[in-house]
Design a protein around this motif. Structure first.
Motif, PDB file in Angstrom:
ATOM      1  N   ASP A  91     135.989 106.738  74.386  1.00 20.51           N
ATOM      2  CA  ASP A  91     135.543 105.357  74.624  1.00 20.51           C
ATOM      3  C   ASP A  91     134.031 105.231  74.481  1.00 20.51           C
ATOM      4  O   ASP A  91     133.530 104.247  73.916  1.00 20.51           O
ATOM      5  N   GLU A  92     133.303 106.232  74.965  1.00 21.81           N
ATOM      6  CA  GLU A  92     131.848 106.184  74.887  1.00 21.81           C
ATOM      7  C   GLU A  92     131.380 106.341  73.436  1.00 21.81           C
ATOM      8  O   GLU A  92     130.433 105.676  73.009  1.00 21.81           O
ATOM      9  N   LEU A  93     132.050 107.183  72.689  1.00 29.67           N
ATOM     10  CA  LEU A  93     131.719 107.312  71.268  1.00 29.67           C
ATOM     11  C   LEU A  93     131.927 105.990  70.540  1.00 29.67           C
ATOM     12  O   LEU A  93     131.085 105.565  69.730  1.00 29.67           O
ATOM     13  N   ALA A  94     133.051 105.339  70.840  1.00 32.11           N
ATOM     14  CA  ALA A  94     133.331 104.059  70.198  1.00 32.11           C
ATOM     15  C   ALA A  94     132.284 103.018  70.565  1.00 32.11           C
ATOM     16  O   ALA A  94     131.841 102.225  69.719  1.00 32.11           O
ATOM     17  N   LEU A  95     131.865 103.021  71.840  1.00 32.03           N
ATOM     18  CA  LEU A  95     130.866 102.061  72.302  1.00 32.03           C
ATOM     19  C   LEU A  95     129.528 102.277  71.590  1.00 32.03           C
ATOM     20  O   LEU A  95     128.898 101.320  71.106  1.00 32.03           O
ATOM     21  N   LEU A  96     129.091 103.522  71.515  1.00 31.65           N
ATOM     22  CA  LEU A  96     127.812 103.834  70.880  1.00 31.65           C
ATOM     23  C   LEU A  96     127.829 103.491  69.388  1.00 31.65           C
ATOM     24  O   LEU A  96     126.844 102.982  68.847  1.00 31.65           O
ATOM     25  N   ARG A  97     128.957 103.765  68.746  1.00 32.97           N
ATOM     26  CA  ARG A  97     129.061 103.455  67.321  1.00 32.97           C
ATOM     27  C   ARG A  97     129.138 101.958  67.069  1.00 32.97           C
ATOM     28  O   ARG A  97     128.494 101.429  66.154  1.00 32.97           O
ATOM     29  N   GLU A  98     129.945 101.264  67.876  1.00 32.06           N
ATOM     30  CA  GLU A  98     130.119  99.822  67.674  1.00 32.06           C
ATOM     31  C   GLU A  98     128.796  99.082  67.786  1.00 32.06           C
ATOM     32  O   GLU A  98     128.522  98.159  67.011  1.00 32.06           O
ATOM     33  N   PHE A 142     121.064 101.559  74.793  1.00 26.60           N
ATOM     34  CA  PHE A 142     122.153 101.507  75.766  1.00 26.60           C
ATOM     35  C   PHE A 142     121.540 101.790  77.121  1.00 26.60           C
ATOM     36  O   PHE A 142     121.102 102.906  77.404  1.00 26.60           O
ATOM     37  N   LEU A 143     121.484 100.766  77.972  1.00 21.44           N
ATOM     38  CA  LEU A 143     120.835 100.874  79.277  1.00 21.44           C
ATOM     39  C   LEU A 143     121.922 101.029  80.342  1.00 21.44           C
ATOM     40  O   LEU A 143     122.618 100.075  80.686  1.00 21.44           O
ATOM     41  N   SER A 144     122.058 102.245  80.849  1.00 21.47           N
ATOM     42  CA  SER A 144     123.101 102.572  81.821  1.00 21.47           C
ATOM     43  C   SER A 144     122.457 103.063  83.104  1.00 21.47           C
ATOM     44  O   SER A 144     122.620 104.213  83.519  1.00 21.47           O
ATOM     45  N   THR A 145     121.701 102.166  83.743  1.00 23.03           N
ATOM     46  CA  THR A 145     120.955 102.538  84.953  1.00 23.03           C
ATOM     47  C   THR A 145     121.349 101.702  86.155  1.00 23.03           C
ATOM     48  O   THR A 145     120.667 101.729  87.184  1.00 23.03           O
ATOM     49  N   GLY A 146     122.441 100.924  86.050  1.00 24.68           N
ATOM     50  CA  GLY A 146     122.815 100.044  87.152  1.00 24.68           C
ATOM     51  C   GLY A 146     122.175  98.680  87.006  1.00 24.68           C
ATOM     52  O   GLY A 146     121.382  98.428  86.095  1.00 24.68           O
ATOM     53  N   ARG A 202     125.781 100.497  67.486  1.00 25.44           N
ATOM     54  CA  ARG A 202     124.740 101.161  66.696  1.00 25.44           C
ATOM     55  C   ARG A 202     123.553 101.561  67.578  1.00 25.44           C
ATOM     56  O   ARG A 202     122.394 101.253  67.295  1.00 25.44           O
ATOM     57  N   ILE A 203     123.858 102.260  68.647  1.00 23.07           N
ATOM     58  CA  ILE A 203     122.848 102.607  69.643  1.00 23.07           C
ATOM     59  C   ILE A 203     121.901 103.679  69.109  1.00 23.07           C
ATOM     60  O   ILE A 203     122.329 104.683  68.526  1.00 23.07           O
ATOM     61  N   ASP A 204     120.598 103.446  69.314  1.00 23.10           N
ATOM     62  CA  ASP A 204     119.565 104.398  68.908  1.00 23.10           C
ATOM     63  C   ASP A 204     119.167 105.341  70.036  1.00 23.10           C
ATOM     64  O   ASP A 204     118.737 106.477  69.787  1.00 23.10           O
ATOM     65  N   VAL A 205     119.253 104.882  71.296  1.00 26.32           N
ATOM     66  CA  VAL A 205     118.786 105.673  72.428  1.00 26.32           C
ATOM     67  C   VAL A 205     119.535 105.229  73.684  1.00 26.32           C
ATOM     68  O   VAL A 205     119.859 104.045  73.852  1.00 26.32           O
ATOM     69  N   LEU A 206     119.829 106.201  74.538  1.00 28.14           N
ATOM     70  CA  LEU A 206     120.491 105.949  75.818  1.00 28.14           C
ATOM     71  C   LEU A 206     119.491 106.154  76.943  1.00 28.14           C
ATOM     72  O   LEU A 206     118.727 107.124  76.933  1.00 28.14           O
ATOM     73  N   VAL A 207     119.500 105.245  77.924  1.00 27.82           N
ATOM     74  CA  VAL A 207     118.679 105.395  79.124  1.00 27.82           C
ATOM     75  C   VAL A 207     119.614 105.476  80.319  1.00 27.82           C
ATOM     76  O   VAL A 207     120.468 104.599  80.521  1.00 27.82           O
ATOM     77  N   THR A 208     119.473 106.522  81.128  1.00 28.20           N
ATOM     78  CA  THR A 208     120.341 106.697  82.288  1.00 28.20           C
ATOM     79  C   THR A 208     119.568 107.341  83.425  1.00 28.20           C
ATOM     80  O   THR A 208     118.551 108.014  83.204  1.00 28.20           O
ATOM     81  N   LYS A 209     120.056 107.148  84.631  1.00 27.59           N
ATOM     82  CA  LYS A 209     119.557 107.888  85.781  1.00 27.59           C
ATOM     83  C   LYS A 209     120.353 109.185  85.916  1.00 27.59           C
ATOM     84  O   LYS A 209     121.518 109.235  85.532  1.00 27.59           O
ATOM     85  N   ASP A 210     119.726 110.200  86.485  1.00 25.23           N
ATOM     86  CA  ASP A 210     120.416 111.475  86.700  1.00 25.23           C
ATOM     87  C   ASP A 210     121.317 111.352  87.928  1.00 25.23           C
ATOM     88  O   ASP A 210     121.087 111.968  88.964  1.00 25.23           O
ATOM     89  N   SER A 211     122.390 110.580  87.773  1.00 14.21           N
ATOM     90  CA  SER A 211     123.288 110.323  88.898  1.00 14.21           C
ATOM     91  C   SER A 211     124.172 111.514  89.204  1.00 14.21           C
ATOM     92  O   SER A 211     124.592 111.708  90.344  1.00 14.21           O
ATOM     93  N   GLY A 212     124.496 112.331  88.202  1.00 16.56           N
ATOM     94  CA  GLY A 212     125.400 113.436  88.409  1.00 16.56           C
ATOM     95  C   GLY A 212     126.844 112.966  88.511  1.00 16.56           C
ATOM     96  O   GLY A 212     127.136 111.774  88.461  1.00 16.56           O
ATOM     97  N   GLY A 213     127.754 113.919  88.658  1.00 14.69           N
ATOM     98  CA  GLY A 213     129.163 113.593  88.800  1.00 14.69           C
ATOM     99  C   GLY A 213     129.838 113.364  87.459  1.00 14.69           C
ATOM    100  O   GLY A 213     129.202 113.319  86.407  1.00 14.69           O
TER     101      GLY A 213
END
Length: 250
Positions: free
Chosen positions: A180-187, A133-137, A189-200
């Protein structure tokens, strides 16, 4: 002449600051948005959209506008505009403040791996599984283009190529709920999340969801802020602007 404040924005903090300053009616406030989001949430007061033409262009704008002070309330990873603002303010002699929301704090149960860049994040991914799951913009996706893993890419607007070879794009704007995020990760079958430390709080739910499911999180750390006064709240930014206004009035 009332003081003229330039707010470099696009964040929720920038909108809140523009609203506070506009309501006080003690300064002329201009909010500047980069224009990278197709349908941005506009702040109160005067708004300009688009770049300045680098540090020299911003310096020329500050001089022509007789800008009293600049508040950089951009995204913590907007390195380019922050560097340009620092150089321009130093050239023209305009005081600058950085408004940065606090970063996220690791909690018990988290499996965080901190890295310094998207390139470093990509280098660590092969050890974490096939589904990312790539959540870096939408900027910097090319850093992951050489990998064979499958990527769920979530952005506000459709990203431009190059992108990871195997990917699915989800267009969505926060805030997101933990459910919603739990449902997304389960649907997916995410192994790893990548994110920036955006905060908030707008996108923090994914971290709680990953904690609940025991999913590792690769966290890209923030770039350093230039050597300028830095605050973490809108209230402190307002106080700084009031001080700048007092100095301006003599």
């Amino acid at each position: 002449m009332p003081p003229r404040i330039l707010v470099l924005g696009g964040t929720g903090e920038a909108r809140a600051l523009a609203s506070e300053l506009t309501d006080r009616d003690e300064a002329q406030v201009t909010s500047s948005l980069a224009g990278r989001v197709r349908d941005p949430r506009l702040p109160d007061g005067h708004v300009r959209i688009g770049g300045f033409g680098g540090a020299d262009g911003l310096a020329a704008y500050l001089a022509e506008d007789n800008t009293t002070a600049v508040v950089d309330a951009t995204h913590p990873f907007a390195e380019g505009i922050t560097a340009n603002a620092f150089a321009a303010c130093r050239t023209v002699g305009v005081p600058m403040l950085a408004l940065r929301r606090p970063g996220w704090t690791e909690q018990s149960g988290d499996r965080w791996y901190r890295v310094d860049s998207l390139t470093a994040a990509a280098a660590t991914l092969p050890a974490f599984g096939d589904r990312v799951f790539l959540s870096t913009g939408r900027l910097g996706l090319s850093s992951f283009g050489h990998l064979d893993q499958w990527f769920l890419v979530r952005t506000i607007d459709q990203p431009d190529p190059p992108m990871p070879r195997r990917s699915t794009v989800v267009l969505a704007r926060g805030p997101f709920s933990v459910d919603d995020e739990l449902a997304l990760l389960r649907e997916h079958r995410i192994d790893v999340l990548v994110t920036k430390d955006s905060g908030g709080s707008m996108t923090a739910a994914k971290l709680e969801a990953a904690r609940t499911l025991g999913i590792p999180v690769i966290v890209v750390q923030r770039p350093p802020v230039p050597d300028v006064p830095t605050v973490s709240t809108v209230e402190d930014a307002v106080l700084w602007v009031e001080t700048a206004r007092t100095d301006h009035d003599g």
